[in-house]
Design a protein around this motif. Structure first.
Motif, PDB file in Angstrom:
ATOM      1  N   ASP A 139      94.712  -9.210  41.274  1.00 51.67           N
ATOM      2  CA  ASP A 139      95.653  -9.287  40.448  1.00 51.67           C
ATOM      3  C   ASP A 139      96.829  -8.732  40.499  1.00 51.67           C
ATOM      4  OD1 ASP A 139      93.324 -10.598  38.867  1.00 51.67           O
ATOM      5  OD2 ASP A 139      92.512  -9.218  37.915  1.00 51.67           O
ATOM      6  N   VAL A 174      96.264 -17.224  36.325  1.00 48.26           N
ATOM      7  CA  VAL A 174      94.716 -16.072  36.531  1.00 48.26           C
ATOM      8  C   VAL A 174      94.005 -16.681  35.319  1.00 48.26           C
ATOM      9  CG1 VAL A 174      94.894 -13.814  35.332  1.00 48.26           C
ATOM     10  CG2 VAL A 174      97.159 -14.285  37.222  1.00 48.26           C
ATOM     11  N   ARG A 188      87.266 -10.580  34.543  1.00 49.44           N
ATOM     12  CA  ARG A 188      87.784  -9.634  34.502  1.00 49.44           C
ATOM     13  C   ARG A 188      86.183  -8.611  34.438  1.00 49.44           C
ATOM     14  NH1 ARG A 188      90.193 -13.129  36.863  1.00 49.44           N
ATOM     15  NH2 ARG A 188      91.591 -13.185  37.862  1.00 49.44           N
ATOM     16  N   VAL A 239      92.384 -16.891  40.855  1.00 50.75           N
ATOM     17  CA  VAL A 239      94.411 -16.769  40.448  1.00 50.75           C
ATOM     18  C   VAL A 239      95.229 -16.963  41.384  1.00 50.75           C
ATOM     19  CG1 VAL A 239      93.434 -13.930  40.628  1.00 50.75           C
ATOM     20  CG2 VAL A 239      93.771 -15.443  42.903  1.00 50.75           C
TER      21      VAL A 239
END
Length: 157
Positions: free
Chosen positions: A32, A54, A58, A66
């Motif tokens: 990330d 993105v 998560r 991504v």
């Protein structure tokens, strides 16, 4: 194109002084953070990546993205499979996390890619032939190791 159909490119690995949970968490954080760098989305746009931003849940789960990659499989603490494609290549990056001892884990990163046509061949020479891909993978694994070794969560047994 299925991942198994993509030609094997290389594999890099490192042993980390952290449990699998911390290593998994570190992998997600580093990916990330890399995606948030200036230029990541711009480069993905420049080469025509299918995934340029993105998005998604998560920690990573199937469908998360991504720039340059989409998660096609995520088994927490074990395996993360990223797929991508752009004008010059179709590719996959498969991360595998293995426990190798008390508070020690191995992270392996397998790369697979096809580079069709003359433009794909030129891109391969630029990215792989210069050693840039290998250097980038070693830096990525070292960053993940540092992040995991700083981990604040409980380690896996």
């Amino acid at each position: 194109m299925e991942i198994d159909a993509l030609p094997y490119l290389d594999e890099h690995s490192t042993v980390v002084a952290a449990g699998t949970d911390d290593l998994w968490r570190g992998l997600g954080e580093v990916l990330d953070r890399s995606a948030a760098r200036p230029g990541a989305s711009g480069y993905a746009r420049l080469v025509g990546c299918a995934d340029r931003t993105v998005s998604g849940p998560r920690p990573f789960a199937e469908g998360s993205t991504v720039p340059g990659f989409r998660v096609t499989a995520a088994v927490p603490g074990s395996e993360l499979v990223l797929r991508g494609r752009h004008r010059f290549s179709s590719y996959a990056l498969i991360f595998r996390v293995e426990r190798v001892g008390p508070d020690r884990s191995r992270l392996r990163a397998e790369s697979r890619a096809a580079f069709p046509g003359a433009a794909g061949g030129a891109y391969r020479r630029l990215v792989v032939g210069t050693g840039g891909h290998a250097r980038g993978m070693r830096r990525l694994l070292a960053s993940v190791a540092r992040q995991a070794e700083r981990g604040d969560g409980p380690s896996a047994t």
